[in-house]
Design a protein around this motif. Sequence first.
Motif, PDB file in Angstrom:
ATOM      1  N   LYS A   3       6.941  15.931  12.250  1.00  0.00           N
ATOM      2  CA  LYS A   3       6.428  17.293  12.142  1.00  0.00           C
ATOM      3  C   LYS A   3       4.916  17.338  12.324  1.00  0.00           C
ATOM      4  N   GLY A   4       4.269  16.182  12.301  1.00  0.00           N
ATOM      5  CA  GLY A   4       2.822  16.173  12.437  1.00  0.00           C
ATOM      6  C   GLY A   4       2.141  16.541  11.139  1.00  0.00           C
ATOM      7  N   ASN A   5       0.823  16.474  11.160  1.00  0.00           N
ATOM      8  CA  ASN A   5       0.084  16.789   9.943  1.00  0.00           C
ATOM      9  C   ASN A   5      -0.626  18.117  10.114  1.00  0.00           C
ATOM     10  N   GLY A   6      -0.898  18.760   8.983  1.00  0.00           N
ATOM     11  CA  GLY A   6      -1.682  19.988   9.020  1.00  0.00           C
ATOM     12  C   GLY A   6      -0.984  21.113   9.744  1.00  0.00           C
ATOM     13  N   ASN A   7      -1.776  21.808  10.568  1.00  0.00           N
ATOM     14  CA  ASN A   7      -1.281  23.041  11.182  1.00  0.00           C
ATOM     15  C   ASN A   7      -0.642  22.844  12.554  1.00  0.00           C
ATOM     16  N   TRP A   8      -0.662  21.619  13.046  1.00  0.00           N
ATOM     17  CA  TRP A   8      -0.179  21.384  14.413  1.00  0.00           C
ATOM     18  C   TRP A   8       0.965  20.382  14.430  1.00  0.00           C
ATOM     19  N   PHE A   9       1.859  20.554  15.367  1.00  0.00           N
ATOM     20  CA  PHE A   9       2.912  19.552  15.544  1.00  0.00           C
ATOM     21  C   PHE A   9       2.294  18.308  16.187  1.00  0.00           C
ATOM     22  N   GLU A  10       2.861  17.175  15.844  1.00  0.00           N
ATOM     23  CA  GLU A  10       2.276  15.918  16.301  1.00  0.00           C
ATOM     24  C   GLU A  10       2.527  15.687  17.791  1.00  0.00           C
TER      25      GLU A  10
ATOM     26  N   LEU B 405       0.947  28.023  22.038  1.00  0.00           N
ATOM     27  CA  LEU B 405       0.751  28.024  20.583  1.00  0.00           C
ATOM     28  C   LEU B 405       2.092  28.125  19.841  1.00  0.00           C
ATOM     29  N   GLY B 406       3.055  28.776  20.460  1.00  0.00           N
ATOM     30  CA  GLY B 406       4.392  28.850  19.845  1.00  0.00           C
ATOM     31  C   GLY B 406       5.027  27.481  19.734  1.00  0.00           C
ATOM     32  N   ILE B 407       4.729  26.624  20.672  1.00  0.00           N
ATOM     33  CA  ILE B 407       5.287  25.265  20.644  1.00  0.00           C
ATOM     34  C   ILE B 407       4.503  24.361  19.689  1.00  0.00           C
ATOM     35  N   TRP B 408       3.168  24.507  19.674  1.00  0.00           N
ATOM     36  CA  TRP B 408       2.350  23.506  18.983  1.00  0.00           C
ATOM     37  C   TRP B 408       1.739  23.932  17.655  1.00  0.00           C
ATOM     38  N   TRP B 409       1.521  25.234  17.461  1.00  0.00           N
ATOM     39  CA  TRP B 409       0.793  25.664  16.255  1.00  0.00           C
ATOM     40  C   TRP B 409       1.773  26.170  15.208  1.00  0.00           C
ATOM     41  N   LYS B 410       1.739  25.549  14.057  1.00  0.00           N
ATOM     42  CA  LYS B 410       2.691  25.928  13.013  1.00  0.00           C
ATOM     43  C   LYS B 410       2.375  27.305  12.423  1.00  0.00           C
ATOM     44  N   GLU B 478      11.219  16.486  18.986  1.00  0.00           N
ATOM     45  CA  GLU B 478      11.803  15.170  18.781  1.00  0.00           C
ATOM     46  C   GLU B 478      11.932  14.394  20.072  1.00  0.00           C
ATOM     47  N   ARG B 479      11.274  13.272  20.126  1.00  0.00           N
ATOM     48  CA  ARG B 479      11.402  12.423  21.307  1.00  0.00           C
ATOM     49  C   ARG B 479      12.784  11.784  21.347  1.00  0.00           C
ATOM     50  N   GLU B 480      13.362  11.620  20.161  1.00  0.00           N
ATOM     51  CA  GLU B 480      14.628  10.909  20.072  1.00  0.00           C
ATOM     52  C   GLU B 480      15.814  11.762  20.526  1.00  0.00           C
ATOM     53  N   LEU B 481      15.567  13.068  20.705  1.00  0.00           N
ATOM     54  CA  LEU B 481      16.659  13.963  21.067  1.00  0.00           C
ATOM     55  C   LEU B 481      17.302  13.549  22.382  1.00  0.00           C
TER      56      LEU B 481
END
Lengths: 71, 490
Positions: A3-10, B405-410, B478-481
């Motif tokens: 899930k990565g750390n903080g606010n961003w996916f790893e 941002l939808g993909i990477w920003w939580k 997931e890389r393992e997917l």
Amino acid sequence: MKKGNGNWFEMSKSDFWSMVLILLLCLLPFALVKSQSAFLGISHFGWIMGLLMFLTPVISLAGIVFEKREN
Amino acid sequence: MKTVELAITLGYIVICILIGVWVSRRVSESSDDYWVAGRKIGTFTNSWAIMAALGSGGSILGVNGLAYKLGIPYTFAMYAGAVAGFPIAAILVARQLRNFRVRTVPEFLDFRYNNKLLNIIVPLVILVCMEVYVVAQLKAAGVTAVYLLGVPYKTAVVLTALVFTLYVSIGGMWAVTLTDVLQGILMVTMVVIVAIAVFMGFGGFASTIQQGTAAFPALGAVVDKPIISYAGAFLVWFIAACTVPHLVMRVFTARDAHSARLSLNYSMLIYAVMIFFGVIAVASAGHILFPDLADADTVFLKVMEHYMPSRIMAGLAVAAVMAAVMSTTDALILAVSSAAVNDIYKKHFNPQANEKTIFKMGLVMTWVAGLLAIYFALNPPKLLTMLYTAAVGLLGSTLFAPIILGIWWKKATSQGALWSCISGGVSYLYLLWFTPMPALSHVLVSVPLSFAVFFVVSLMTQSAVDSKVLERVAVGHERELKAAEAQARS
């Protein structure tokens, strides 16, 4: 699950460094846009832009290979 | 009328239709097969299909005309942006979008943000932009056929559109993919043959450039344009790989995420060979042999005719140009149909629609989109080129930030995505139509603005972040997917 750390996916290290390298290479030619230097009559800006077309996919492919080794 | 050339072109058209008929058995009543080719496309096939989808008529006629007129450096700046965008797409979106198992860009945005207004705005923007893109390509096909085959413009437009609409409607993404492979190989082969003939004729690669730049020194010089014009030309196509639906859809068709990433990069290496060597050869030879062309876009055809006096080779070159146009328009028309059926009809009018109904609607909408394109291409708007450029820029300005941002920003929220989409699109159109900014530079303002709005609004609406959606997005990373999917298949 990664899930990565903080606010961003790893992002994998190889992907991250590939992306940084590609972005830097994309910025580099713009430093030469006003330069008059040329090779075979074509400006260095033109040559670097041309080479960029080959370099960027190669860098990304190298990142994919490294990631496979990491895994 | 040029009989030999026409016969070869008609032969190529018949092959495209036969491919459509052949693959139509595969797509019978399965919407996944129809829209994303069952997600079974391998790396080799997808690489050529991606290359062909990007390589439109502009990649053979337009690119050489641009280099002839504005020089090689400006041309390479624009096309390097398109090429460099794909490796970035391979890193930022390919794995995740493939793993989410969605079929369209709006489907991903719905899954990520679930915002009603966004679900209406995005498909409509895609519909309009893609249709404009189709009309522009169709006009190019008509103009090419008039010049090369001597057939009337209207006949060429109607025939070309009917052919690709027919094979797309019956064969869906399978037909688009297989015809694109054929078309891609044809166009690259012909451009490379022309380039080799030119280099041999002028005593080698370096000698060709030296003679070309000696004949017309501006060919190798940086034209006197503001730096933001160069940067804008680069950025418009740099973000296209992540946002333009007919290119993104190729990621959904890949057999797995790894294959999608490889295909995006291999395709650009092929494309780079075609653009780099093609432009240097044709633009140089063009200025040496035909120094005062009134219409720069005909330089490829002039050089080709000069080096290939054989009518069979000329016929193959005509087919290659038509292939370049059709390989893009078929993917575009499927993107239009997909947006209309999956993202508007099923989402807003008939959520209970079964596979059979969706499949039938896809067929109907492909024909509606094709016939509409014919109507507009027969009476093309005067500002078509401007509208077409605006379409690509508009897609980037509205979709790039919400997708990335939808993909990477939580912390990305649906309100952030909505206002980012609106601010990016509106600011882009305002700058394009109401300000004197240099051509193509508008995205330099609209894209950063859409990111800024996204961050600010998302941070103001953090209570709306859904942890369940984040869990699902995490799965997409997931890389393992890939391994799990391969195991499931076996």
